[in-house]
Design a protein around this motif. Sequence first.
Motif, PDB file in Angstrom:
ATOM      1  N   UNK A 142      46.645  34.299  39.576  1.00 33.30           N
ATOM      2  CA  UNK A 142      45.526  34.740  38.749  1.00 33.30           C
ATOM      3  C   UNK A 142      46.019  35.504  37.535  1.00 33.30           C
ATOM      4  N   UNK A 143      45.399  35.222  36.405  1.00 34.53           N
ATOM      5  CA  UNK A 143      45.720  35.942  35.180  1.00 34.53           C
ATOM      6  C   UNK A 143      44.760  37.127  35.052  1.00 34.53           C
ATOM      7  N   UNK A 144      45.018  38.127  35.878  1.00 36.62           N
ATOM      8  CA  UNK A 144      44.281  39.385  35.863  1.00 36.62           C
ATOM      9  C   UNK A 144      45.100  40.421  35.111  1.00 36.62           C
ATOM     10  N   UNK A 145      44.474  41.180  34.240  1.00 34.80           N
ATOM     11  CA  UNK A 145      45.207  42.258  33.580  1.00 34.80           C
ATOM     12  C   UNK A 145      45.525  43.365  34.570  1.00 34.80           C
ATOM     13  N   UNK A 146      44.551  43.756  35.370  1.00 31.25           N
ATOM     14  CA  UNK A 146      44.762  44.833  36.344  1.00 31.25           C
ATOM     15  C   UNK A 146      44.064  44.476  37.643  1.00 31.25           C
ATOM     16  N   UNK A 147      44.793  44.556  38.742  1.00 33.61           N
ATOM     17  CA  UNK A 147      44.181  44.346  40.053  1.00 33.61           C
ATOM     18  C   UNK A 147      43.303  45.551  40.362  1.00 33.61           C
ATOM     19  N   UNK A 148      42.027  45.357  40.699  1.00 33.31           N
ATOM     20  CA  UNK A 148      41.090  46.482  40.786  1.00 33.31           C
ATOM     21  C   UNK A 148      41.445  47.554  41.819  1.00 33.31           C
ATOM     22  N   UNK A 149      42.155  47.169  42.893  1.00 29.89           N
ATOM     23  CA  UNK A 149      42.403  48.150  43.958  1.00 29.89           C
ATOM     24  C   UNK A 149      43.891  48.459  44.145  1.00 29.89           C
ATOM     25  N   UNK A 150      44.674  48.301  43.091  1.00 32.82           N
ATOM     26  CA  UNK A 150      46.075  48.729  43.154  1.00 32.82           C
ATOM     27  C   UNK A 150      46.137  50.213  43.499  1.00 32.82           C
ATOM     28  N   UNK A 151      46.932  50.546  44.509  1.00 37.64           N
ATOM     29  CA  UNK A 151      47.064  51.935  44.934  1.00 37.64           C
ATOM     30  C   UNK A 151      46.116  52.343  46.044  1.00 37.64           C
TER      31      UNK A 151
END
Length: 658
Positions: A142-151
């Motif tokens: 997936x070309x996601x800029x930021x994974x929503x639940x990183x961390x």
Amino acid sequence: MGLLTEGSPLSWEETKAYADHVRQHGVIQFLKQYNKLKERTKDCLYWGDEVEYMLVKFDHQNKKAVLLLHGSEVLHKLQQQQKEHSQDQLTTWHPEYAAYMVEGTPGKPYGGMMAHFNLVESNMRQRRKEIQAVLGTDTTPMTLTSFPRTGCPAFTFPVCVPTPNEGASQSLFFPDSVIFPDHPRFRTLSRNIRERRGEKVAINIPIYKDINTKSPFTEDFSVLGDDGEAQRAALPDHIYMDCMGFGMGCCCLQMTFQACNITEARNLYDQLTPLCPIMLALTAASPIYRGYLADLDTRWRVISQSVDDRTREERGLEPLKKDKFVINKSRYDSVDSYLSASACSDIKLVYDKDIYHQLIKGGVDDLLAKHIAHLFIRDPISLFSEKIHQNDDEDTDHFENIQSTNWQTMRFKPPPPNSKIGWRVEFRPMEVQLTDFENAAYTVFLVLLTRVILTFQLNFLIPLSKVDENLATAFKKDAIREGKFYFRKDILTECSPPEASKCVSSCLPGERLCCGNGQDLYMQMSINEIINGKEDFPGLVPLIYKYMDNAEFDVDTRCTITQYLTLISRRAAGTLKTTARWMRDFVQNHPDYKNDSVVNETINYDLLLECAKISSGEMKYPDLVPVTSSKTSNNIPDAVSKVNNYLDSKSKNLQNSH
């Protein structure tokens, strides 16, 4: 990611001991390359893109979406295929910071043929197809800029546990085992940035305050093993993060352009710099961090803070004793000087004067010498024992060590030694989009802008302080619709009219491009006005149409480009949503959302599943990506007429060939 030297990494204390050695020889290496290649000319106008991918694994039974830490295995298989098809390779693969990431580029750069614009999207589709072919079921590139639940807890597969009291990052949230395992550079950078700074990095991003968001929004980190450092660093009403992985674990879309010669490269570097904030806002795609909705739409502040290795003295928090400079910005930030227009470089430039004088003595001009001397106020933060002693006539690793860890919005890139590659510039601010169509559209749009700049000899320069203000605006939520950006009024003449006579008589040649920082030089416009134009400004998209009228484009290529420009035009106008706005609306309309800024696992799963369907073309959202048609017209005659009227009003003769 920059220079990937193989070898045995040194500790921070060992690296620090060699910092002056690296700087000294890095400058010598630059001088040798510069004087050898400064007269090089007639290089082709090559260009290419870099797209970063996240590997996302779906657990449909439990409605969870997590990051798959199989980047090393995937990369190995892709690179093996690359070797097997080396004669006709369409794609090239590279490691990235996180074990859930891979980076793909075209197998060969694109050139000056107009038909190459038809290849970009198909090559991006090929890259996605190649990754998917080596992944298992229920896993998607997936070309996601930021994974929503990183961390967040258990945000990866396999599940990893943070080690806040040991390791490279010592993060409360981001385990070291999430860092790409096969190359020591990434973990070394994480460790050395933290150790050089003297404490963990502190990333604070304003939280979106919904009606049920706790006010003030604060968190108790003691349950995660915090010894008090996080509690002191975290700001109220902000999402707190504490390591390099939160920034370098984001994905982006970057472009590199080869110029005909060094002068043209410097001009492109300068002219593209004011466009960086505009393109960041236009590509905004990251409104969620560590499971919370943020009050901004882009990654830039996150990544800037994530690699900020400045000590307290360098940040101006304590008097200078051990360090030499107070440094105004992180290593990952905006450009601080132009390369051809000193009058518009109105930011106080911090640079090493000894290195500056060494460069001047070596034959480098004032502006370029200050640019290099500014980069070299930084320490090397990753050094390998095998690369300490180099042949300065042949090697440039010491120069690239510092050059490649100054992650600015633009990068000026000298030719590598013993290479056919010429003088280049790299455009770095754009966020990656969900679909290959969108990524191709932004890529082609930017390439065409470089051609328009060179062909029509456009001038976008404004004072760099205003570019910095624009960048701060670009971070904000829905900046594309609500923000106002400083932009040059008259892009067809070197000087604003009241200053033209003074310029000819008293300005240096480079200064004529800008000629001071008076307010008559620029005005505030919306992105819609900058992209699509208004009564007294032609707009970037209409200028591209004018360029296409003067160039030889076949019908098929022109139709492809028109579809791309339609996307750009409608995004700028606000009739199509940015990815960030679409994501924010999806979350806020989700039945599980409690109006408390929290993006839980179920919302995250549904959001990413929808993103995956959009990427594959299975799901259509006409308010995000238009349904394309080869018959799209987008009022091209009106756009060209608008530009012609503007040109006539300026009574300027266009140069229609480069």
